[in-house]
Scaffold this active site. Structure first.
Site, PDB file in Angstrom:
ATOM      1  N   THR A   1      -3.166  -3.987   0.930  1.00  0.00           N
ATOM      2  CA  THR A   1      -2.068  -3.684   1.840  1.00  0.00           C
ATOM      3  C   THR A   1      -1.453  -2.325   1.554  1.00  0.00           C
ATOM      4  OG1 THR A   1      -1.547  -6.018   2.162  1.00  0.00           O
ATOM      5  CG2 THR A   1       0.197  -4.445   2.644  1.00  0.00           C
TER       6      THR A   1
ATOM      7  N   GLU B   1      -0.535  -8.825   8.716  1.00  0.00           N
ATOM      8  CA  GLU B   1      -1.122  -9.096   7.412  1.00  0.00           C
ATOM      9  C   GLU B   1      -2.441  -9.871   7.516  1.00  0.00           C
ATOM     10  OE1 GLU B   1      -2.104  -9.350   3.636  1.00  0.00           O
ATOM     11  OE2 GLU B   1      -0.332  -8.199   4.249  1.00  0.00           O
TER      12      GLU B   1
ATOM     13  N   ASP C   1      -4.085  -4.871   8.474  1.00  0.00           N
ATOM     14  CA  ASP C   1      -4.242  -4.021   7.296  1.00  0.00           C
ATOM     15  C   ASP C   1      -5.601  -4.176   6.631  1.00  0.00           C
ATOM     16  OD1 ASP C   1      -3.616  -6.611   6.472  1.00  0.00           O
ATOM     17  OD2 ASP C   1      -2.539  -5.953   4.690  1.00  0.00           O
ATOM     18  N   HIS C   2      -6.132  -5.411   6.616  1.00  0.00           N
ATOM     19  CA  HIS C   2      -7.436  -5.645   5.984  1.00  0.00           C
ATOM     20  C   HIS C   2      -7.944  -7.020   6.392  1.00  0.00           C
ATOM     21  CE1 HIS C   2      -5.420  -8.283   3.098  1.00  0.00           C
ATOM     22  NE2 HIS C   2      -4.566  -7.315   2.843  1.00  0.00           N
TER      23      HIS C   2
ATOM     24  N   HIS D   1      -0.964 -14.534   4.905  1.00  0.00           N
ATOM     25  CA  HIS D   1      -1.494 -13.964   3.664  1.00  0.00           C
ATOM     26  C   HIS D   1      -2.158 -15.089   2.876  1.00  0.00           C
ATOM     27  CE1 HIS D   1      -1.752 -11.999  -0.217  1.00  0.00           C
ATOM     28  NE2 HIS D   1      -1.206 -10.884   0.244  1.00  0.00           N
TER      29      HIS D   1
END
Length: 712
Positions: A310, A261, A488-489, A427
Site C-alpha cells: 500500500t 484497498e 493499490d494492489h 484488507h
C-alpha cells in the site's frame, strides 16, 4: 513483607523485582496505550513474553559488576533508562499515535521541534504507575528497610543468568521470525508496529538505529551531480507534453482520491453464484462508475508495488517514483526524505489545501512523518475517529464509518482541496462482522474461506463508496470535484489463487506466472462530473503514471519535476508497464519478472523461442525497465531531490505540520474564522452548519448508536 525485604536486599532479587515491574508496565502500555492487537494466539503470546528477554539481558549484564556502589548506581541508571524509554513512547504515542525512533530523538522527525508542545504533553494521573517501583525502591533504600548486598556474584553464576536471558530472547526472536518471516530484514522496514508487537520497544530502537545508520552512510556518499543525469534521463525518455484536449479539463476542482484497498480489476463487472444458488453482482456501484460517461476508466492498469504494498502505491501516486526493491519506502526513508509531492505542488501552484483520511494508526508505514515531508496539511488517522470495538475492522475504522465520520473534517477544508481516503475493510484477512454483511448478498462456497470473505468485503467496500458518492452529490461537492478511484494492489495471492481462479475465468490447474501477472491489474477510474466523453481505455499503464496524468488534467505543468511516469492521455508513450520485480507488460509481450519467462500478452501462451527481431525487442524493453527502476532507486536511496530545486517550488518544511487532534481542530477553526466571508470551506458556504445530515444513516453502527463522530 519480611520476605520481600529480604528478597530486595539481594542483587538478583532486586533485579528480578525490577524486571517483573517493567514487564507489568509494558503490558499496561501495550494494551491500554499502544492498542496492540494480536492476530491469533501466536501474536498474543509474543506480546506477552517479548519484554522479558531483552530486559533480562540488560539487567543480568550488571551482575558482572563487583563493586557494591557501582552495581547499585548502574542498576538505578539502567532501570531509569528502560522506564524512560517506555514512558517516552507512551507520551509520544498519546500525542502522535506513533513510536519514538532515532530520528524523532535527534530531531529528524520532529519530537523536539514544532508540533511537540511540552506544555500540552498528555500526562495522566495514572502515570505514576510507570515509576512507582523505582520510587519505592529508592525510599526503602533511604529508610534502610532494604540493604545493599555487598556480596558480588561469581563470574560463572553471572554468566549463567546472562545465558538464560539470552536464550529467552533468542527463543522469542526465533518464534517471531517463524511467525513473520524476515521480521527484521523486511518487516522492520515496512512497519515498526510489527517489531514492537513481536520483540518489544528495546529491540525496535536497536533495529531502527541500525537502519538509520545504514541510510545515513549511504546518503553521505551521494553525488549531487547525479540528479542532473537523472533530470536529463527524464527529459529525454519520460516527460511527455500534455494532450491539449485533456489539459486543464479539471482545473480548480477538488481532487478526491479513493484508495480501494486490495481491490483487483477482476472484481469489476464480476458476477458470482452465491451459496443461495442465485447470481450476485459483487460491485454494482463501482461497475456503474466504471461505465459512466463522465469516467475515464482503464482496463489495463497495473499495480507496480514491491514489498511496501500500500505504501508503495501511495508513493507512486504522490511522487511518480517507484518503491524500493526491498522494504517500504515510507518506513525506511519517509522521516527525512526530500519530496516534491502532489500535496505540496498543488498547494504552491494552485492554492490547494490537503488531507488524508485513514482508519488505521498514524504510525503504520510511518505515515505520520512521511506525510509531513510530503507537505500534507492534515492527516486524520484513527485518533480522529470513535475507536469503539464495534467500529473497528482488524485494520482500523470500518470503511462506511471512515467516510461518514470524515464529513465534519472534510467540510472544514478550504476549497479547492486535495484529499485521499485510505480504506481498510477490504484488507487481508477480509474479516467482517455479521451486522455489516448485506443480507441480500451471498458469497461463494469455494472451499477457501479467504476467497469467500474477499467477495463479501469487496461488496461492503462498494456500498461504502456509494454512500460517500451520494453524500458528495447531496452536499454539492460532486460537481466541484474530480474523483479518482484506484486499487493499490492484488487481493488474492499464493495458495488461495487456485480457489479464486475459477471465479475470474481462469483455470486452477493451469494457473501460472502469466496468470499471476495479469492479476496485478487494478482499477483506475477518473470521474470528471459534467463531462460526457468518458470511456473505457485499453492503454497499458501503471500507478507511476497517475500523478503526471492528474497534474495535466488539473492544468499543472510537470515539465520541471523529476517524475518517472507518463501522462496516460499523452501521445508518444513508452508502450510498456514496468513491474517492480524487473518484469514488464506490453500489448504483445509479458515478462513475468527479471528472471522470469516470456508470454504472449494477448493469448497467455508461453514463448519458448524468439526470432532475432523479437529478441531484440524483448531485450530493449527489459533494458529500459532496468534503467527506469535503477534511476528511481538511485534518486530515492540517495535522497537526490535535496539537490534539485525546480523553479517555483519551495522545499517542504515538516516543522510546519502538526497532526494532533487538538492542533488540527484549532487550525481548521482558526482558518475558517480568519477568512470569514472569504472562506471557501463547505462548512462556511453552508452558513456555518454541518452537512453531516446529508449523509445516510443506513449504517449498522450508526443505527445501533455505537458510533458517534469524534470531531463535531
Amino acid at each position: 513483607m519480611l520476605k520481600v525485604k529480604k528478597l530486595l536486599s539481594t542483587r538478583i532479587g532486586l533485579l528480578s523485582f525490577l524486571l517483573v515491574c517493567l514487564w507489568m508496565k509494558s503490558m499496561i502500555a501495550y494494551f491500554s496505550v499502544f492498542n496492540l492487537r494480536g492476530v491469533g494466539t501466536a501474536e498474543f503470546i509474543l506480546m506477552i513474553i517479548n519484554p522479558i528477554g531483552f530486559t533480562a539481558i540488560c539487567f543480568t549484564i550488571l551482575l558482572f559488576i563487583r563493586r557494591t556502589s557501582l552495581f547499585y548506581l548502574s542498576v538505578f541508571a539502567v532501570s531509569v533508562l528502560l522506564n524512560f524509554l517506555l514512558y517516552l513512547n507512551i507520551l509520544y504515542y498519546r500525542e502522535f499515535t506513533d513510536f519514538v525512533t532515532i530520528d524523532t530523538l535527534t530531531g529528524g522527525a520532529g519530537v523536539f521541534q514544532h508540533g511537540f508542545d511540552f506544555g500540552s504533553v498528555p500526562v495522566h494521573l495514572f502515570d505514576f504507575v510507570y515509576w512507582i517501583d523505582i520510587v519505592v525502591v529508592i525510599i526503602l533504600l533511604l529508610l534502610k528497610k532494604i540493604k545493599f548486598d555487598s556480596e558480588y556474584m561469581k563470574f560463572s553464576e553471572a554468566f549463567g543468568y546472562l545465558s538464560v536471558s539470552m536464550a529467552v530472547f533468542g527463543i522469542n526472536l526465533w518464534f517471531a521470525e517463524f511467525n513473520k518471516h524476515q521480521l527484521i530484514s523486511r518487516r522492520a522496514q515496512s512497519d515498526k508496529t510489527y517489531v514492537v508487537r513481536y520483540l518489544g520497544l528495546g529491540p525496535w530502537m536497536l533495529t531502527d538505529s541500525y537502519y538509520t545508520h545504514v541510510i545515513d552512510s549511504q546518503r553521505k556518499e551521494a553525488n549531487k551531480n547525479t540528479i542532473y543525469k537523472i533530470k536529463n534521463y527524464i527529459q529525454n525518455n519520460r516527460y511527455l507534453a500534455p494532450n491539449t484536449k485533456m489539459y486543464g479539463i479539471a482545473k480548480n476542482r477538488n481532487l478526491i482520491i479513493i484508495h480501494l484497498e486490495s481491490f483487483q480489476q477482476d472484481l469489476i463487472d464480476r458476477n458470482i453464484k452465491g451459496t443461495d444458488g442465485k447470481m450476485h453482482v459483487v460491485t454494482p456501484f463501482l461497475n456503474s462508475i466504471y461505465h459512466s460517461q463522465s469516467t475515464y476508466a482503464f482496463s489495463n492498469f497495473f499495480n507496480q508495488v514491491g514489498q511496501g504494498k500500500t505504501a508503495d502505491a501511495e508513493n507512486m501516486m504522490e511522487t511518480s517514483t517507484f518503491g524500493l526493491p526491498a522494504g517500504a519506502f515510507f518506513a525506511k526513508y519517509g522521516s527525512s526524505q526530500t519530496f516534491q509531492a502532489m500535496p505540496a505542488i498543488l498547494k504552491q501552484q494552485e492554492g490547494y489545501s490537503s488531507a488524508v483520511f485513514h482508519g488505521n494508526v498514524g504510525s503504520f508505514y510511518n505515515r505520520l512523518n512521511t506525510y509531513k515531508q510530503m507537505g500534507y496539511e492534515n492527516f486524520f488517522d484513527q485518533s480522529f475517529y470513535d475507536n469503539s470495538s464495534a467500529n473497528m475492522s482488524p485494520w482500523g475504522i470500518k470503511d462506511k464509518l471512515l467516510f461518514r465520520d470524515s464529513v465534519p473534517m472534510l467540510e472544514q477544508l478550504q476549497q479547492p482541496f486535495y484529499v485521499k481516503y485510505l480504506t481498510v475493510t477490504n484488507h487481508l484477512i477480509y474479516t467482517m462482522a455479521n451486522e455489516d454483511k448485506d443480507p441480500s448478498f451471498a458469497t461463494v462456497n469455494s472451499g477457501d474461506a479467504l476467497v469467500n470473505k474477499y467477495f463479501e468485503t469487496a461488496h461492503y467496500l462498494d456500498q461504502s463508496v456509494q454512500q460517500f458518492y451520494d453524500y458528495l452529490k447531496k452536499s454539492g461537492l460532486y460537481n466541484k470535484s474530480v474523483i479518482v478511484l484506484y486499487g493499490d494492489h492484488y487481493g488474492i495471492s499464493g495458495s488461495d489463487l487456485k480457489a479464486f481462479a475459477p471465479y475470474i475465468g481462469s483455470s486452477a490447474k493451469k494457473f501460472d506466472s502469466y496468470d499471476n501477472t495479469m492479476l496485478q491489474r487494478t482499477p483506475l477510474m477518473i470521474d470528471v462530473p459534467g463531462h460526457n466523453d468518458g470511456r473505457i481505455i485499453d492503454t497499458y499503464a501503471g500507478e507511476i503514471d497517475v500523478m503526471p496524468t492528474l497534474e495535466h488534467l488539473l492544468g499543472i505543468s510537470n515539465k520541471d519535476y523529476i517524475q518517472f511516469g507518463q501522462d496516460i492521455f499523452s501521445s508518444g508513450r513508452k508502450n510498456f508497464v514496468a513491474l517492480r520485480n524487473g518484469g514488464f507488460v506490453t500489448p504483445t509481450l509479458t515478462l513475468t519478472s527479471s528472471h522470469g519467462s516470456y508470454y504472449n500478452t494477448q493469448t497467455g501462451v508461453k514463448i519458448l523461442k524468439m526470432d532475432s527481431s523479437e529478441k531484440k525487442y524483448a531485450e530493449s524493453v527489459k533494458n529500459q525497465v532496468a534503467t527506469l527502476l535503477s534511476n528511481s532507486d538511485k534518486l530515492n536511496n540517495e535522497n537526490l531531490l535535496r539537490f534539485y530545486h525546480p523553479k517555483g517550488f519551495t522545499k517542504v518544511n515538516p516543522k510546519n505540520y502538526n497532526y494532533t487532534v487538538t492542533a488540527t481542530e484549532k487550525r481548521l477553526a482558526h482558518t475558517n474564522n480568519y477568512l470569514a466571508a472569504k472562506s471557501n470551506s463547505l462548512f462556511s458556504r453552508n452558513n456555518d452548519k454541518s452537512t453531516l445530515s446529508d449523509y445516510t444513516n443506513d449504517i449498522p453502527e450508526v443505527q445501533n448508536g455505537q458510533d458517534v463522530p469524534k470531531i463535531k
